[in-house]
Design a protein around this motif. Sequence first.
Motif, mmCIF file in Angstrom:
data_model
loop_
_atom_site.group_PDB
_atom_site.id
_atom_site.type_symbol
_atom_site.label_atom_id
_atom_site.label_comp_id
_atom_site.label_asym_id
_atom_site.label_seq_id
_atom_site.Cartn_x
_atom_site.Cartn_y
_atom_site.Cartn_z
ATOM 1 N N SER A 152 -5.303 49.813 101.464
ATOM 2 C CA SER A 152 -5.476 48.433 101.977
ATOM 3 C C SER A 152 -6.088 48.444 103.270
ATOM 4 O O SER A 152 -7.138 47.777 103.683
ATOM 5 N N CYS A 156 -9.841 48.046 104.799
ATOM 6 C CA CYS A 156 -10.170 46.766 105.618
ATOM 7 C C CYS A 156 -10.713 47.148 106.840
ATOM 8 O O CYS A 156 -11.504 46.505 107.553
ATOM 9 N N ARG A 166 -4.784 41.223 107.456
ATOM 10 C CA ARG A 166 -4.816 42.231 106.272
ATOM 11 C C ARG A 166 -3.492 41.735 105.367
ATOM 12 O O ARG A 166 -3.941 41.929 104.280
ATOM 13 N N GLU A 170 -4.196 41.153 101.316
ATOM 14 C CA GLU A 170 -3.541 42.051 100.415
ATOM 15 C C GLU A 170 -2.591 41.115 99.384
ATOM 16 O O GLU A 170 -2.529 41.510 98.216
ATOM 17 N N HIS A 240 -8.542 48.815 97.195
ATOM 18 C CA HIS A 240 -7.121 49.395 97.405
ATOM 19 C C HIS A 240 -6.176 49.261 95.996
ATOM 20 O O HIS A 240 -5.243 50.095 95.792
#
Length: 392
Positions: A152, A156, A166, A170, A240
């Motif tokens: 992730s 990003c 973030r 997520e 991710h």
Amino acid sequence: MTDVRSNVVDFPLRRRGAPFPPREYDGLREREGLVRAHLPSGQPVWLVSRHEDVRALLTDPRISANPANAGFPKVARTGGVPTQEEIPGWFVGLDPPEHDRFRKVLIPEFSVPRIRRWRPTIQRTVHECVDELLASDGAADLVADFALPVPSRIICTILGVPHADRDFFESRTQTLVDLAGTTEAERAEAVRQLLRHINRLIAIKRKWPADDLISRILGTGVVSEEEMSGVVMLLLIAGHETTANNIALGVVTLLSNPQWIGDDRIVDELVRFHSVADLVAMRTAVADIEIGGQLIRAGEGVMPLIAAANHDSCAFEHPRDFDPGRSARGHVGFGFGVHQCLGQNLVRAEMECVYRTLFERVPNLHLTRPVAELPFKYDGTLFGLHSLPVGW
């Protein structure tokens, strides 16, 4: 041609507590032609299980990835492949030549040389996540505390998503991919929130471009601002969730096969062995086509079973054995044909770095529950683990 009535099976074939891939996949490959199944929505679909047939299907121009075409498999109202009307720029739902426009501008961003330049960032991110893991008191959930944050944060960074955003991205992405644990309304709301946030981010990049993927793609002028939101959302999710599932499952496999820890050949064998994207490559026929001796008529849905193909003994000897010493070349864990995973070089770099660093820095890492009691994902389109309790 095969009698369809004798070749209908229950679906999905995953069973809670049973091995994955399902043993029933072996029987599907041995049947004449293809088998027919019904999705939970009641929609009929052809299941393609042989390695040779899956590769033939994914490269045939009479087979479409566009969900706007008749007969495209819908696993749920949300959580499947969106149309361009629903999310413009969701390019994996397009066929050539429209699909090519997106892929040509994105391929350089995920090429081997470009990912080589990202390796120091990948390594630094993995070290940071191991630091945070070790800050807990000798026990953690490896999925939530390591396998999800690593890919992730990396995707990003590549996209140019601010650090402060973030956690938001997520959490919404998790809602979107958790078909079993969320409602249609919750997933639809997650889509709205993600697109609203991404649109604001794109507007900022348009005004103040930086050295990141979003700014560079905007600068090409090939992808419109409206399409860009779908591109970014797709890259965030693909970047991710699949990698996190591969990381967690790979840790379990390597702890059970410690003789392979440190071997550079483990990554592609892990991708083949686990085949987390088993049910992702949904398609529909736009003209009559014969695959594996079975006539598929225009407008009929098709689902290549990626795990079944990757465990076909005609392609891989003793396919249920984890053996990095074999050549996993030719597996379809990253898909095949024009829709083959754009980010496969990034996935390989992340997995190599994760396993080397994790087992070097945490040599006494171990599971705190038996493998048979781990919460595997039996209900989603992706296979993986909901959590992975570990200690050190």
